[in-house]
Write a protein that holds these residues in place. Structure first.
Motif, short mmCIF file in Angstrom:
data_model
loop_
_atom_site.label_atom_id
_atom_site.label_comp_id
_atom_site.label_asym_id
_atom_site.label_seq_id
_atom_site.Cartn_x
_atom_site.Cartn_y
_atom_site.Cartn_z
N LEU A 50 25.31 -3.81 -61.26
CA LEU A 50 25.49 -3.88 -59.93
C LEU A 50 26.85 -4.55 -59.46
N LEU A 53 29.51 -2.06 -60.45
CA LEU A 53 29.74 -1.01 -59.34
C LEU A 53 30.32 -1.57 -58.04
N THR A 54 29.66 -2.73 -57.64
CA THR A 54 30.31 -3.49 -56.46
C THR A 54 31.65 -4.19 -56.45
N ILE A 57 34.20 -4.24 -53.31
CA ILE A 57 33.81 -4.96 -52.25
C ILE A 57 33.57 -6.49 -52.56
N THR A 58 32.95 -7.00 -53.62
CA THR A 58 33.00 -8.06 -54.10
C THR A 58 34.27 -8.72 -53.89
N THR A 61 35.37 -9.28 -50.46
CA THR A 61 34.72 -10.61 -49.53
C THR A 61 34.55 -11.67 -50.31
N PHE A 65 29.90 -11.13 -51.52
CA PHE A 65 28.84 -10.00 -51.89
C PHE A 65 27.96 -10.31 -53.09
N ILE A 69 23.88 -9.09 -53.83
CA ILE A 69 23.30 -8.55 -55.03
C ILE A 69 22.08 -9.44 -55.43
#
Length: 113
Positions: A50, A53-54, A57-58, A61, A65, A69
């Motif tokens: 995760l 994949l993110t 956006i992590t 932010t 983020f 998770i």
């Protein structure tokens, strides 16, 4: 031995969150211990996937983020345990994840000494 102690302390942290909030329910210490084991497995296997994949956006932010998770893995844990471990909504999972993360920082700092 250290891993078992960490699991027990995490179970106690989950029970403390259960004590603090009515919308976070765990049916006893053994369920909290099982939840702690499941959460450890999810954090070892699912969380890294995760995070990758993110990653965009992590980064945007500034890492906040990761709390989402953590909330998702906690919510997945309650989904696997069924009616013995209930979190009423993702918002409560998010609040619990924040508290659990803070408690884990303390637990990890104590375990290092």
């Amino acid at each position: 031995m250290r891993w078992i102690l960490s699991l027990i302390l995490n179970a106690l942290a989950l029970m403390l969150i259960d004590y603090l909030f009515d919308s976070f329910t765990i049916d006893g210490f053994w369920i909290a211990l099982i939840a702690s084991v499941i959460l450890a497995v999810l954090n070892a296997i699912v969380r890294p996937i995760l995070v990758i994949l993110t990653l965009p956006i992590t980064i945007v932010t500034l890492g906040l983020f990761l709390l989402v998770i953590n909330a998702f893995t906690l919510w997945m844990t309650q989904g696997l345990l069924g009616s013995n471990f209930v979190i009423d909504g993702f918002g409560m999972a998010f609040i619990a994840a924040i508290l659990f993360s803070i408690m884990n920082l303390f637990i990890n700092s104590v375990m290092k000494d």
